[in-house]
Motif scaffolding. Structure first.
Motif, short mmCIF file in Angstrom:
data_model
loop_
_atom_site.label_atom_id
_atom_site.label_comp_id
_atom_site.label_asym_id
_atom_site.label_seq_id
_atom_site.Cartn_x
_atom_site.Cartn_y
_atom_site.Cartn_z
N THR B 228 0.83 -1.21 0.00
CA THR B 228 0.00 0.00 0.00
C THR B 228 0.86 1.25 0.00
O THR B 228 0.54 2.22 -0.70
CB THR B 228 -0.92 0.10 1.24
N VAL B 229 1.94 1.24 0.78
CA VAL B 229 2.78 2.43 0.80
C VAL B 229 3.48 2.62 -0.53
O VAL B 229 3.64 3.73 -1.03
CB VAL B 229 3.80 2.35 1.96
N VAL B 267 4.53 5.69 9.90
CA VAL B 267 5.03 6.05 8.58
C VAL B 267 3.96 5.77 7.53
O VAL B 267 3.70 6.59 6.64
CB VAL B 267 6.31 5.26 8.26
N MET B 268 3.29 4.62 7.68
CA MET B 268 2.26 4.27 6.70
C MET B 268 1.15 5.32 6.70
O MET B 268 0.73 5.79 5.64
CB MET B 268 1.67 2.91 7.03
N VAL B 269 0.71 5.72 7.88
CA VAL B 269 -0.37 6.68 7.96
C VAL B 269 0.02 8.00 7.29
O VAL B 269 -0.73 8.55 6.48
CB VAL B 269 -0.77 6.93 9.44
N PRO B 276 -2.54 9.08 -1.13
CA PRO B 276 -3.47 7.98 -0.83
C PRO B 276 -3.29 6.77 -1.73
O PRO B 276 -3.68 5.68 -1.37
CB PRO B 276 -4.85 8.60 -1.04
N HIS B 277 -2.70 6.93 -2.91
CA HIS B 277 -2.55 5.78 -3.80
C HIS B 277 -1.18 5.15 -3.68
O HIS B 277 -0.78 4.33 -4.50
CB HIS B 277 -2.82 6.18 -5.25
N GLY B 278 -0.41 5.56 -2.69
CA GLY B 278 0.93 5.02 -2.55
C GLY B 278 1.96 5.99 -3.08
O GLY B 278 1.65 6.94 -3.78
N LEU B 279 3.20 5.73 -2.71
CA LEU B 279 4.28 6.67 -3.02
C LEU B 279 4.44 6.95 -4.51
O LEU B 279 4.63 8.07 -4.92
CB LEU B 279 5.61 6.10 -2.50
N PHE B 280 4.40 5.88 -5.31
CA PHE B 280 4.75 6.06 -6.71
C PHE B 280 3.64 5.62 -7.64
O PHE B 280 3.86 5.06 -8.69
CB PHE B 280 6.03 5.28 -7.04
N GLY B 285 -5.15 6.17 -10.49
CA GLY B 285 -5.09 4.78 -10.96
C GLY B 285 -6.00 3.93 -10.10
O GLY B 285 -6.72 4.43 -9.26
N ARG B 286 -5.88 2.62 -10.31
CA ARG B 286 -6.81 1.74 -9.60
C ARG B 286 -6.78 1.92 -8.11
O ARG B 286 -5.84 1.77 -7.46
CB ARG B 286 -6.47 0.30 -9.92
#
Lengths: 392, 286
Positions: B228-229, B267-269, B276-280, B285-286
Motif C-alpha cells: 500500500t505504501v 510512517v504508513m499513515v 493515498p494511492h501510494g508513493l509512486f 489509478g486503480r
C-alpha cells in the motif's frame, strides 16, 4: 445482552444444582478438564503440557481411590475469552471435577471468577506470572513463577563478577515480572542495570534491540523471551558479535527450552540460564520420566512445560487419594495445600498459604552431551518460594 | 548510526523480497491474494525440510523454493484462482483468507507447531566490522539478492515482450486477446512468478523472521503495508517503500524502543495521508 445475562444466570444455576444432586455415574469417574492452547502461536506449550499429563496417566494408571480418571482436552487457541467460555462449558455441561492446563497468564486469569464461583480447583501447569494464584482461592500451581527463577540469575550474576547488565524482555506480564525481579535483586546486591529494553510480543527482527544492547557495552544481557522466539534471538545474538564483544548471555530457562534447544546448534553453547527443570537433570526419577515421555511422544524431548503437566496430574492424583475419592472442590484444594513429593525435577511442595509451588531452582549451562545440546545443571538454589508472595 | 542504517536496509530488502510477489499479483493482475504469506511459508518449509532432512545446501534451496512454490502457484492458479479474476474483490479476499487458514492448519498438522530452524552455511554467519559499521554477512547477502531481483523484474516488465503482453492483458484483456495474446497463459505464468517470489522470500526469511505455522497471519500485515505504501503500479514503488519502512522500523526500535513497534504504522499513515494511492502510483489509478 439479555440473552447473555440469562445464559450466565442459567449456567450459575446449573453449577449449583450440579453440586446438589450428582447423577450416579459421576460417582465412578473423576473428570479433569484440560484447557490448553493446542493451535495458534502457543501450540507448542499446549502440546508439551498435554504430553506431560498423558505421560503421567500412562505411568500411574487411570484409577485413583476407586475412581476412573477421565481427561477432557479442549483447545483455547491462546485466547482468554475462549478459555473462560470453555471453562464454563466444562464445569456446567461436562461436570468436570477439576480444571487444569492454562498456557499463558491471561488465559489463567480469565477463569479465576469462574472457578471461585463454581468452587472447582484449577491446576496451573504452565502460566508463570506471580499474581495468578492470588486471583482465586481455587488455583494451585505446578509450573513456577518468573520471579522465582529470575532472582537466582541475579544472585548468580553478582557472585560471578558481573556488575553491569542490560535487561531484554518481551513486553508483557511475564516479561515485566522477570525484568522487575531480576533488577530488584541485582541492584540490592550492588549491581547496575544500565538499560532495560522491552521487545514487542509480535516482533519480527531483533536487530535494533541487540544493537542497543551492544552499544551499551554491559558485562551481560539478562534475557526473558517466551519459549519459541528464543532460538531466533540466540542466532542473532551470535551473528551480531555480542559474544565476541564480551557480553555474556544469561536468562531464564525459557530461551533454552529443551524442546527446541537441540535445533539451535552452536550459537546456544555456553548460555547460562536458571530454571526449575532440565531434561538433563540427573536423578533416577527424571531418567524414568524422560524415557517414558520419549516412548509416548516420538521426536519430542520433555521441557519445563511437560514437567508442569506431569506434576499437575500428580497433585490431582495425590489430592484425590487424600480425600479418599471425595471429589468436592473445597476438599480437593484443601488436600492439595501442603502436598510434598519427589518429582522428576527434584523435591517440590505446594505452599499451604499461597498454593504456589516451592521448588529447587537450578543454574545451567548449555553443553554438548553425546551429540545433543543439553542444559547441564551446575548449581542449585534449594526450596525457592515465589519471592513476590514470600514478602522479600 | 550506520550499523542501524544497514540493518534497516537489509530488513527492508527482506520485506521487499517477501512482498514483491504480492505487488505483481495485486498490482498487475488486480487479484487480492491475501494467501501470499502462505506461499512464503511454503518456501520456508521446503527449505527447512530440504536442509534438515536431506542435507541440501542453502544456496540450492533458494532456487528450489522459488521453482517449487512457483509450480504450486501455477497449479493453484489453474485450479482455483482463475475463476476469481472476474469475481468481486470481496470474494477474492474471503477465498484467499480461507486459503490462509487452511495452510496454517496444514502446516501445523504436518510440521508441528514449533519454530523451525536452519543452520546457515559458515560463510553467511557472523559479520564484518568495516570502519565501525557492523555488516552482518547474511544481511549483506539479502541486500545483494534483492537488488539483483529488482533489476531483473524491472527489466522483465518494461523491456521484454512478455512484459508488454502482461501489461496489455491487464489493461484490456479483450483487446489483448484480439491481438493474439494468450491472456490466460500470461496470467498463469505471472501468478506463478509472483508465488515463486514469495517462496524465495520465505526461504530467505526463515533465518531472521523465524518459521512456524502462523507465519502467513503474522506477516500478512507487513506485506500489505509495503504494497500500500509503495503503490501497485511498479516494482520500484514497493522497493523504495520497503526500504523506507525497514529503516524506519529498525531505527524506531533502536532510538525510541518504547514506541518502536508503532513507527512502521506511523510512517504508513503519514504516507497514505499525503499520497493515498501510494508513493509512486499514477494518480487516479486503480
Amino acid at each position: 445482552m439479555i440473552a447473555r445475562r440469562s445464559l450466565i444466570a442459567l449456567s450459575a444455576g446449573l453449577v449449583m444444582s450440579a453440586g446438589l444432586g450428582l447423577p450416579s455415574w459421576a460417582e465412578e469417574t473423576f473428570k479433569v478438564g484440560l484447557i490448553l492452547p493446542m493451535t495458534g502461536p502457543f501450540a507448542s506449550t499446549g502440546r508439551q503440557v498435554e504430553a506431560g499429563v498423558k505421560a503421567y496417566i500412562a505411568a500411574h494408571g487411570d484409577t485413583v481411590a476407586g475412581k476412573k480418571i477421565e481427561l477432557v482436552v479442549r483447545d483455547d487457541a491462546g485466547t482468554a475469552d475462549q478459555t473462560r467460555r470453555i471453562a464454563q462449558e466444562l464445569i456446567v455441561n461436562e461436570k468436570v471435577n477439576t480444571l487444569a492446563g492454562f498456557g499463558l497468564t491471561p488465559l489463567a486469569l480469565s477463569v479465576a471468577p469462574v472457578i471461585t464461583q463454581a468452587k472447582v480447583p484449577a491446576v496451573v501447569m504452565a502460566a508463570a506470572t506471580s499474581s495468578i494464584t492470588q486471583a482465586s482461592e481455587y488455583f494451585i500451581r505446578t509450573s513456577g513463577t518468573l520471579p522465582q527463577y529470575s532472582v537466582p540469575v541475579a544472585t548468580w550474576a553478582h557472585e560471578n563478577n558481573i556488575t553491569k547488565v542490560v535487561t531484554l524482555v518481551t513486553d508483557y506480564g511475564p516479561g515485566i515480572d522477570a525484568e522487575t525481579w531480576f533488577t530488584k535483586e541485582f541492584k540490592a546486591k550492588g549491581g547496575e542495570v544500565v538499560e532495560a529494553v522491552r521487545v514487542p510480543l509480535q516482533n519480527p527482527d531483533f536487530a535494533p534491540f541487540l544493537q542497543r544492547v551492544r552499544d551499551a557495552k554491559p558485562d551481560a544481557v539478562f534475557v526473558f523471551l517466551p519459549s519459541g522466539v528464543g532460538s531466533l534471538f540466540m542466532k542473532q545474538f551470535v551473528d551480531r558479535g555480542l559474544a565476541e564483544a564480551g557480553i555474556k548471555l544469561i536468562g531464564t530457562g525459557d530461551i533454552t527450552d529443551d524442546d527446541i534447544l537441540n535445533g539451535m546448534g552452536k550459537p546456544a553453547l555456553g548460555t547460562i540460564t536458571a530454571h526449575f527443570y532440565a531434561a538433563a537433570h540427573d536423578s533416577p526419577e527424571n531418567a524414568a520420566f524422560v524415557k517414558a515421555f520419549k516412548d509416548a511422544n516420538k521426536d519430542m524431548r520433555p521441557n519445563f512445560m511437560a514437567m508442569g503437566g506431569y506434576d499437575g496430574m500428580h497433585a490431582i492424583y495425590a489430592a484425590l487419594e487424600a480425600t479418599k475419592g471425595d471429589a468436592d472442590g473445597a476438599a480437593l484444594i484443601k488436600a492439595m495445600k501442603g502436598l510434598a513429593w519427589t518429582s522428576p525435577r527434584g523435591p517440590i511442595s505446594i505452599d499451604p498459604e499461597t498454593r504456589d509451588i516451592i521448588q529447587n531452582i537450578y543454574m545451567r549451562e548449555v553443553k554438548d552431551v553425546n551429540g545433543e545440546l543439553q542444559n547441564v545443571e551446575f548449581k542449585t538454589f534449594k526450596d525457592v518460594k515465589d519471592p513476590v508472595k514470600s514478602g522479600q | 548510526m550506520l550499523t542501524i542504517l544497514f540493518d534497516g536496509i537489509a530488513y527492508g530488502m527482506l520485506l521487499f523480497i517477501l512482498a514483491c510477489g504480492l505487488t505483481i499479483t495485486l498490482g498487475l493482475m488486480n487479484v487480492i491474494n491475501l494467501a501470499h504469506g502462505a506461499f512464503a511459508m511454503a518456501g520456508g518449509y521446503i527449505t527447512v525440510v530440504l536442509m534438515n532432512s536431506y542435507g541440501v545446501s542453502f544456496y540450492w534451496c533458494l532456487p528450489i523454493a522459488f521453482l517449487a512454490v512457483g509450480l504450486a502457484g501455477l497449479v493453484l492458479e489453474r485450479l482455483l484462482y482463475r475463476h476469481l479474476y472476474s469475481k468481486p474483490h470481496l470474494d477474492q479476499v474471503l477465498f484467499s483468507v480461507g486459503l490462509v487458514f487452511m495452510s496454517v492448519a496444514g502446516a501445523y498438522y504436518f510440521m508441528g507447531g514449533q519454530q523451525q530452524m536452519i543452520q546457515l552455511p559458515q560463510e553467511l554467519s557472523g559479520r564484518w566490522d568495516l570502519y565501525g559499521v557492523g555488516i552482518g554477512r547474511y544481511r549483506l547477502f539479502i541486500v545483494l539478492v534483492c537488488v539483483l531481483l529488482t533489476i531483473v523484474l524491472q527489466l522483465l516488465l518494461t523491456k521484454t515482450r512478455f512484459g508488454s503482453q502482461l501489461r496489455a492483458a491487464v489493461d484490456d484483456g479483450r483487446v489483448a486477446r484480439g491481438l493474439g495474446i494468450n491472456v490466460s497463459a500470461v496470467f498463469a505464468l505471472t501468478f506463478a512468478v509472483g508465488s515463486g517470489l514469495a517462496g524465495l522470500g520465505g526461504a530467505m526469511g526463515t533465518e531472521i523472521l523465524g518459521l512456524d505455522p502462523n507465519f502467513p497471519l503474522k506477516f500478512m500485515i507487513y506485506f500489505l503495508i509495503v504494497v500500500t505504501v509503495g503503490g501497485t503500479s511498479s516494482i520500484t514503488g514497493p522497493f523504495l517503500a520497503a526500504l523506507l519502512l525497514g529503516i524506519a522500523d529498525v531505527a524506531g526500535k533502536y532510538y525510541v524502543p518504547q514506541i518502536g513497534a508503532f513507527v512502521i504504522y506511523g510512517v504508513m499513515v503519514v504516507v497514505l495521508l499525503l499520497r493515498p494511492h501510494g508513493l509512486f502510483s499514477r494518480e487516479g489509478g486503480r
